[in-house]
Design an enzyme around this catalytic site. Structure first.
Site, PDB file in Angstrom:
ATOM      1  N   ARG A 108       0.818  -1.219   0.000  1.00 57.34           N
ATOM      2  CA  ARG A 108       0.000   0.000   0.000  1.00 57.34           C
ATOM      3  C   ARG A 108       0.848   1.263   0.000  1.00 57.34           C
ATOM      4  O   ARG A 108       0.349   2.342  -0.330  1.00 57.34           O
ATOM      5  CB  ARG A 108      -1.001  -0.041   1.159  1.00 57.34           C
ATOM      6  N   GLU A 135       6.313 -10.186  15.266  1.00 59.33           N
ATOM      7  CA  GLU A 135       5.774 -10.670  16.540  1.00 59.33           C
ATOM      8  C   GLU A 135       5.976 -12.188  16.634  1.00 59.33           C
ATOM      9  O   GLU A 135       6.424 -12.714  17.642  1.00 59.33           O
ATOM     10  CB  GLU A 135       4.293 -10.308  16.603  1.00 59.33           C
TER      11      GLU A 135
HETATM   12  P1  AMP Z   1       3.985  -1.971  11.823  1.00 57.31           P
HETATM   13  O1  AMP Z   1       5.207  -2.650  11.283  1.00 57.31           O
HETATM   14  O2  AMP Z   1       3.487  -2.604  13.076  1.00 57.31           O
HETATM   15  O3  AMP Z   1       4.199  -0.477  11.979  1.00 57.31           O
HETATM   16  O4  AMP Z   1       2.824  -2.196  10.772  1.00 57.31           O
HETATM   17  C1  AMP Z   1       2.743  -1.390   9.631  1.00 57.31           C
HETATM   18  C2  AMP Z   1       2.422  -2.181   8.388  1.00 57.31           C
HETATM   19  O5  AMP Z   1       1.379  -3.119   8.619  1.00 57.31           O
HETATM   20  C3  AMP Z   1       1.947  -1.265   7.297  1.00 57.31           C
HETATM   21  O6  AMP Z   1       2.495  -1.707   6.055  1.00 57.31           O
HETATM   22  C4  AMP Z   1       0.438  -1.388   7.321  1.00 57.31           C
HETATM   23  O7  AMP Z   1      -0.093  -1.416   6.017  1.00 57.31           O
HETATM   24  C5  AMP Z   1       0.144  -2.691   8.051  1.00 57.31           C
HETATM   25  N1  AMP Z   1      -0.787  -2.509   9.189  1.00 57.31           N
HETATM   26  C6  AMP Z   1      -0.491  -2.692  10.501  1.00 57.31           C
HETATM   27  N2  AMP Z   1      -1.562  -2.488  11.280  1.00 57.31           N
HETATM   28  C7  AMP Z   1      -2.576  -2.142  10.445  1.00 57.31           C
HETATM   29  C8  AMP Z   1      -3.948  -1.776  10.650  1.00 57.31           C
HETATM   30  N3  AMP Z   1      -4.511  -1.719  11.864  1.00 57.31           N
HETATM   31  N4  AMP Z   1      -4.689  -1.461   9.559  1.00 57.31           N
HETATM   32  C9  AMP Z   1      -4.149  -1.504   8.315  1.00 57.31           C
HETATM   33  N5  AMP Z   1      -2.868  -1.840   8.062  1.00 57.31           N
HETATM   34  C10 AMP Z   1      -2.076  -2.162   9.114  1.00 57.31           C
END
Ligand code: AMP
Length: 183
Positions: free
Chosen positions: A67, A104
């Site tokens: 995305r 995780e």
């Molecule tokens: P993080 O590595 O935990 O910061 O997760 C970010 C990545 O996971 C991004 O590429 C987001 O598209 C996806 N992502 C994580 N949580 C969500 C959420 N609640 N809604 C949509 N996409 C998410």
């Protein structure tokens, strides 16, 4: 933020759809796909992102699969900058550099074409959403592996209660970190 940008952010937030328990129980997924049904909103978001970053000194925009490609390329085109794709392992056809990081549960590897980023470049890393910061941090590390530095991070959505910004600030103290909207 200018009055016009505030209105754009409100329209964007109204378009984003919350999907409970996706992809697993307890996660509230922010579905950005309704934004793409509204071309005027897309145009206005690109202008808001341009306003936010056009004075920033950087050489290229890096988008995180998948995305991050959507507004990443649009921003790069608007700002006349090269666009670079970071993809999951095994997807890019030419010679790549990779970076492995912890999730995780388990681990993941991301890759970039080794000739897509020049040493010494400053880059803006874009993704749709900042949650814990793990994905964006890994993208920044991969950029550094090629001898470049992260000048800025851009997100459409910052889930601020997960403190991803603090993770990125600690790891990349010189980078501007900006979420167009936050929850
Ligand atoms: P993080 O590595 O935990 O910061 O997760 C970010 C990545 O996971 C991004 O590429 C987001 O598209 C996806 N992502 C994580 N949580 C969500 C959420 N609640 N809604 C949509 N996409 C998410």
């Amino acid at each position: 933020m200018q009055e016009q940008s505030t209105a754009v952010v409100e329209r964007m937030k109204a378009a984003i759809r919350n999907i409970p328990d996706f992809p697993k129980p307890g996660i509230q997924f922010k579905d950005i796909t309704p934004i793409f049904l509204d071309p005027q909103l897309c145009t206005d978001i690109i202008e808001s992102l341009n306003e936010e970053f056009h004075l920033q000194d950087f050489d290229a925009i890096v988008g995180i699969e998948s995305r991050g490609f959507l507004f990443g390329l649009a921003m790069a085109t608007r700002m006349r900058k090269p666009f670079v794709l970071i993809r999951k392992a095994g997807k890019l056809p030419a010679a790549t550099v990779s970076y492995k990081y912890q999730l995780e549960y388990g681990e993941a590897t991301i890759e970039v074409h080794e000739d897509a980023i020049q040493p010494g470049w400053k880059v803006l890393v874009h993704d749709d959403l900042l949650a814990t910061g793990g994905t964006a941090q890994a993208a920044g590390k991969l950029v550094e592996k090629l001898g470049a530095e992260v000048a800025a991070y851009s997100f459409l959505v910052d889930l601020s209660f997960l403190n991803g910004k603090a993770v990125l600030q600690q790891e990349f103290p010189k980078a501007l970190i900006h979420g167009l909207s936050s929850y």
